[in-house]
Design a protein around this motif. Structure first.
Motif, PDB file in Angstrom:
ATOM      1  N   UNK A 230       0.762  -1.177   0.135  1.00 26.48           N
ATOM      2  CA  UNK A 230      -0.082   0.034   0.222  1.00 26.48           C
ATOM      3  C   UNK A 230       1.059   1.230   0.005  1.00 26.48           C
ATOM      4  N   UNK A 231       1.969   1.261   0.744  1.00 24.81           N
ATOM      5  CA  UNK A 231       2.757   2.427   1.015  1.00 24.81           C
ATOM      6  C   UNK A 231       3.517   2.622  -0.497  1.00 24.81           C
ATOM      7  N   UNK A 232       4.000   1.582  -1.143  1.00 29.30           N
ATOM      8  CA  UNK A 232       4.520   1.558  -2.390  1.00 29.30           C
ATOM      9  C   UNK A 232       3.601   2.347  -3.358  1.00 29.30           C
ATOM     10  N   UNK A 233       2.413   1.681  -3.483  1.00 28.80           N
ATOM     11  CA  UNK A 233       1.418   2.394  -4.471  1.00 28.80           C
ATOM     12  C   UNK A 233       1.180   3.682  -4.170  1.00 28.80           C
TER      13      UNK A 233
ATOM     14  N   UNK B 187       5.051  -4.138  -3.131  1.00 29.53           N
ATOM     15  CA  UNK B 187       5.662  -4.627  -1.820  1.00 29.53           C
ATOM     16  C   UNK B 187       6.950  -4.234  -1.654  1.00 29.53           C
ATOM     17  N   UNK B 188       7.952  -4.623  -2.589  1.00 31.54           N
ATOM     18  CA  UNK B 188       9.376  -4.317  -2.482  1.00 31.54           C
ATOM     19  C   UNK B 188       9.625  -2.818  -2.586  1.00 31.54           C
ATOM     20  N   UNK B 189       9.096  -2.278  -3.346  1.00 29.64           N
ATOM     21  CA  UNK B 189       9.208  -0.538  -3.398  1.00 29.64           C
ATOM     22  C   UNK B 189       8.747  -0.094  -2.126  1.00 29.64           C
ATOM     23  N   UNK B 190       7.483  -0.522  -1.451  1.00 34.29           N
ATOM     24  CA  UNK B 190       7.107   0.160  -0.291  1.00 34.29           C
ATOM     25  C   UNK B 190       8.416  -0.260   0.732  1.00 34.29           C
ATOM     26  N   UNK B 191       8.879  -1.496   0.753  1.00 36.17           N
ATOM     27  CA  UNK B 191       9.903  -1.732   1.694  1.00 36.17           C
ATOM     28  C   UNK B 191      11.154  -0.812   1.574  1.00 36.17           C
ATOM     29  N   UNK B 192      11.525  -0.462   0.421  1.00 38.82           N
ATOM     30  CA  UNK B 192      12.729   0.261   0.238  1.00 38.82           C
ATOM     31  C   UNK B 192      12.396   1.698   0.727  1.00 38.82           C
TER      32      UNK B 192
END
Length: 284
Positions: free
Chosen positions: A108-111, A272-277
């Protein structure tokens, strides 16, 4: 440099990027038993001088910093992973800031920051696949409290034509029990991808997902709803969900145009990965 772990029940996706989120290396490893999986995680990250790591994990997980088991994967049915001190193992290895949240909150954060909701301050991300999980960002912060959202386990009203009892071992007819990929397959004794031309399958699926989205809208009021996961690769679902959602809502509250409100993820399987970074970068 930043590290990221998108920890799923089937695989861990690991990545290292620079501080501008430009990819340096990315790998996928199978989720086996914790000792073996963490050994591969350490082998990957030990090659780099990391400044921070972001973790989005399958759950349930403990995100309550006051809890004695903060940072644990808790009551998961994944063999060997119940009560695993995930964050503790990472902090023991790397003395750097580490962000800890659910895989769907990270998505969600990545999006919100880089995907379908970049013009908004809030969004909801629902993944529909092997399970059903939801994450939300409200006022640009992942939604967390005593625990994290478990949106896949809200109860839904059975479709009039559906006699299936559900697959969830805890609740039977919750959203995950009736609308996940395994629920579709068990209901029809066929793989979901072989049912693409069977209209009733997707009408029933849309009915359950639309009920859930109505509930989320009425409780959280997100500015964007993003639907991802393997089941949502069936693109015919989107117009059906919007139609059912419109009927169920019955004009009760105003929403944006549904074509722009209920949408697929712009980042596809990289949300998901984008949000983690991004969360790792914020830890700095």
């Amino acid at each position: 440099m930043l590290g990221a772990i998108e920890a799923g029940g089937t695989k861990f996706v690991l990545a290292v990027s620079d501080n501008n989120l430009e990819n340096i290396e990315r790998i996928s490893i199978p989720t086996t038993l914790p000792q073996e999986t963490f050994a591969k995680v350490f082998d990957f990250f030990d090659k780099y001088e990391l400044e921070a790591i972001g973790i989005g994990s399958f759950g349930p997980i403990d995100i309550n910093k006051k809890s004695a088991t903060y940072g644990y994967i808790t009551s998961t049915p994944k063999p060997g992973w119940k009560n695993t001190d995930f964050l503790g193992k990472m902090k023991e290895r790397y003395n750097i800031p580490i962000s800890w949240t659910t895989d769907v909150n990270a998505a969600a954060y990545g999006e919100l920051k880089k995907g379908s909701a970049t013009d908004e301050k809030s969004c909801l991300y629902l993944t529909v696949g092997t399970g059903v999980g939801g994450g939300a960002v409200i006022n640009e912060k992942p939604l967390e409290g005593y625990s994290h959202p478990e949106m896949g386990h809200i109860l839904v009203k059975p479709h009039p034509k559906d006699s299936f009892s559900g697959t969830c071992p805890y609740h039977k007819n919750c959203l995950e029990g009736l609308a996940s990929g395994p629920a579709i397959e068990k209901r029809y004794n066929k793989k979901a991808e072989t049912l693409t031309d069977t209209d009733e399958v997707w009408q029933i699926e849309a009915y359950y997902l639309a009920q859930a989205l109505m509930t989320y809208t009425l409780t959280l009021g997100p500015e964007k709803i993003i639907l991802g996961g393997g089941v949502m690769h069936q693109k015919q679902l989107f117009p059906l969900i919007r139609e059912q959602y419109r009927e169920l809502m019955n004009g009760y509250v105003e929403t944006p145009d549904l074509e722009e409100y209920i949408v697929p993820p712009k980042l596809s399987d990289n949300a998901g990965l984008t949000g983690c970074l991004l969360l790792a970068k914020e830890e700095l």
